[in-house]
Design a protein around this motif. Structure first.
Motif: not given
Length: 144
Positions: A84-113
């Protein structure tokens, strides 16, 4: 051989699961602050250590087999929690981090939900429960 496998399993858990747990826990805070350098480093740590962390359950299963406890309830629950922890990491945490990093680099938006922060906390809590199960081993006849 059992002592060796158990030693490798515990060392791998400390060295590999510890850093990914800390990195995922710190990520939302620094993403909200917009600290690009720290966010990039925490995301890299999360990704790399997540992959390396696969060795922990592998050595755990080998240890459980050597100890003859693969059918014990405490180990089965630990395996399910680890999955369950591995699935949470792979399916929620890492994709959420990737989105936040992309938003931060794209326009400075702090997108940590809030969802990312919650998922990171649940990920850490899951590992705490697994550690307790590994130490206490409820129902085990081998003693603590």
């Amino acid at each position: 051989m059992t002592a060796f496998l158990l030693s490798v399993h515990v060392i791998a858990a400390i060295v590999l699961i510890g850093p990914v747990t800390v990195a995922t826990s710190l990520f939302p805070r620094y993403a909200r602050e917009g600290n690009t350098a720290v966010v990039d480093a925490l995301h890299r740590i999360s990704r790399v250590y997540a992959v390396l962390g696969v060795s922990v359950p592998a050595f755990g299963l080998a240890t459980g087999a050597a100890m003859g406890v693969l059918g014990d309830a405490w180990l089965i629950v630990s395996i399910l929690l680890t999955a369950g922890a591995a699935a949470l990491l792979a399916l929620v945490v890492l994709p959420g981090q990737s989105r936040a990093v992309a938003a931060l680099h794209a326009d400075g938006t702090t997108a940590a939900s809030p969802r990312l922060a919650t998922a990171s906390g649940v990920f850490a809590l899951t590992w705490a429960v697994v550690v307790v199960l590994m130490i206490v081993r409820p129902g085990s006849t081998t003693g603590v």
